[in-house]
Design an enzyme around this catalytic site. Structure first.
Site, short mmCIF file in Angstrom:
data_model
loop_
_atom_site.label_atom_id
_atom_site.label_comp_id
_atom_site.label_asym_id
_atom_site.label_seq_id
_atom_site.Cartn_x
_atom_site.Cartn_y
_atom_site.Cartn_z
N ARG A 80 0.74 -1.33 0.08
CA ARG A 80 0.00 -0.05 -0.04
C ARG A 80 1.00 1.29 -0.02
O ARG A 80 0.70 2.37 -0.75
CB ARG A 80 -0.90 -0.17 1.08
CG ARG A 80 -1.94 1.18 1.10
CD ARG A 80 -3.25 0.66 2.15
NE ARG A 80 -2.62 1.08 3.36
CZ ARG A 80 -3.31 0.80 4.65
NH1 ARG A 80 -4.52 0.31 4.57
NH2 ARG A 80 -2.75 1.06 5.70
N LYS A 183 -2.79 6.68 1.16
CA LYS A 183 -2.51 7.08 2.46
C LYS A 183 -1.47 8.29 2.27
O LYS A 183 -0.24 8.01 2.78
CB LYS A 183 -2.12 5.88 3.49
CG LYS A 183 -2.31 6.23 4.85
CD LYS A 183 -2.04 4.77 5.49
CE LYS A 183 -2.18 5.01 7.10
NZ LYS A 183 -3.37 5.55 7.72
N GLU A 219 -16.42 6.00 3.93
CA GLU A 219 -15.74 5.50 5.26
C GLU A 219 -15.76 6.66 6.03
O GLU A 219 -16.31 7.85 5.99
CB GLU A 219 -14.34 5.09 4.68
CG GLU A 219 -13.23 6.10 4.49
CD GLU A 219 -11.78 5.63 4.03
OE1 GLU A 219 -11.45 4.77 4.46
OE2 GLU A 219 -11.12 6.23 3.12
C1 LIG Z 1 -8.65 6.58 5.89
C2 LIG Z 1 -8.66 5.39 6.34
N1 LIG Z 1 -9.33 4.51 6.08
C3 LIG Z 1 -9.21 3.05 6.54
C4 LIG Z 1 -7.94 2.84 7.40
C5 LIG Z 1 -7.91 1.44 7.91
O1 LIG Z 1 -6.77 0.88 7.03
P1 LIG Z 1 -6.01 -0.38 7.91
O2 LIG Z 1 -7.04 -1.36 8.23
O3 LIG Z 1 -5.08 -0.93 6.97
O4 LIG Z 1 -5.36 0.09 9.18
C6 LIG Z 1 -7.15 3.89 7.70
C7 LIG Z 1 -6.08 3.55 8.65
O5 LIG Z 1 -5.02 3.11 8.36
C8 LIG Z 1 -7.61 5.21 7.25
O6 LIG Z 1 -6.44 6.37 7.62
#
Ligand SMILES: Cc1ncc(COP(=O)(O)O)c(C=O)c1O
Length: 339
Positions: A80, A183, A219
């Site tokens: 990612r 991210k 989300e």
């Molecule tokens: C915007 C966002 N969505 C979803 C997630 C959840 O992702 P993960 O399960 O990989 O931590 C995160 C945090 O990492 C996030 O910042």
């Protein structure tokens, strides 16, 4: 670390002993370097400062009953990070170099990995910064990959409990074909005003609708969304949300416990039909939602009135945590033991 109160740690920064760094110069990544400094000395025209050439990751390491340290799905975080870097024209770090850095930074800071009984974990924060000086809007020619760790307490200090989230259509965290799937720091800067406003009103997070039409559920600020209806796990497919590694894992677990998984656009109206709703992400694994308040339309969707967590959220949460801490076998090959 005898003087840390492991089970009461906040989700905040605590200084540890070392961080690991790797520079990209002249078109290639160099060797991993170990630093004991918390400070970066960077050029004032670095692209990370002006044009947001910055991306990061977040993952955790857990100490098991057997004393072994396990990291959860670090290859997924590595991939990612590559995708995020590619999305904002930064150099991509090879997956094996990322994994080597994770192993190294954990070993160097082993005394900060919280004990099993505390329910705490070692949070691992990798980031990539554009370091090269530019004044025009152009990608940098030099990058820094850095990784630091900090021990963090259990997300649910007073037990696994649901909380409220809110919908506010005046705010988006990412544009329809923008950087929502990456991210990158800018997405989080964009979410701060709405996030703080939600907190002032007593909500744990904002539940964003899709930025183009506001017809579908997207989300939460820092976590994906899923709902349970009967025996179905429903989670949004969207071009403006981060692909959560926790959600991806929960989807697999849901299938193994006999649920049907639907990953598709989720119309706003469907919120009224769900039996359970939750946020999911590295921080909490699952943060169940008791109620969604639509602050624009003065409407509420209620999933829990008595502070109880729904049965499926409970089952999925317990199972995933058990795999992370090594209490249950890991049939998916998700954990890496750090020797
Ligand atoms: C915007 C966002 N969505 C979803 C997630 C959840 O992702 P993960 O399960 O990989 O931590 C995160 C945090 O990492 C996030 O910042």
């Amino acid at each position: 670390m005898e003087n840390l109160n492991w089970s009461a740690l906040p989700f905040g920064y605590i200084k540890t002993d070392y961080n690991v760094r790797c520079y990209y110069r002249n078109g290639q990544w160099g060797e991993l370097e170990v630093s004991s400094s918390e400070i970066l000395n960077i050029h004032m025209a670095a692209t990370c400062l002006h044009y947001g050439q910055e991306s990061f990751e977040g993952l955790k390491a857990f100490k098991g009953k057997d004393g072994k340290i396990r990291v959860f799905r670090m290859d997924e975080n590595a991939k990612r990070l590559q995708s995020s870097c590619g999305g904002i024209k930064m150099a991509e770090l090879p997956v094996d170099r990322f994994e080597e850095a994770v192993r190294k930074v954990i070993r160097l800071n082993e005394r900060f990995v919280p004990p099993y009984e505390s329910g705490s974990a070692l949070y691992i924060r990798p980031l990539v910064l554009g370091l090269g000086a530019q004044v025009g809007v152009k990608p940098a020619d030099e990058y820094l990959f850095l990784i630091f760790v900090t021990p963090v307490g259990p997300y649910f200090k007073t037990g696994f409990k649901p909380s409220k989230v809110c919908i506010m259509r005046a705010y988006d965290r990412a544009a329809p074909h923008g950087t929502g799937t990456y991210k990158v720091g800018g997405n989080y800067a964009a979410s701060l005003v709405a996030g703080e406003k939600a907190k002032e009103h007593g909500y744990a997070a904002v539940l964003y609708l899709d930025p183009k039409e506001k017809k579908y559920v997207d989300e939460c600020g820092p976590a994906n969304f899923f709902g349970i209806r009967g025996k179905t796990y429903i989670t949004p497919a969207s071009t403006s949300i981060l692909p959560s590694i926790t959600n991806k894992s929960l989807i697999q677990l849901a299938e193994t416990i006999g649920l049907t998984v639907e990953r598709r656009p989720v119309p706003y109206e469907e919120l009224a039909t769900l039996d359970e709703a939750a946020e999911c992400g590295t921080a909490a694994v699952i943060a169940p939602i008791s109620q969604i308040d639509d602050l624009d339309e003065n409407k509420s969707f209620v999933y829990s009135k008595d502070g109880q967590v729904g049965p499926i959220c409970n089952q999925l949460y317990t199972k995933l945590r058990a795999i992370q801490y090594g209490d249950e076998p890991d049939p998916f090959g998700w954990v890496t033991i750090i020797d």
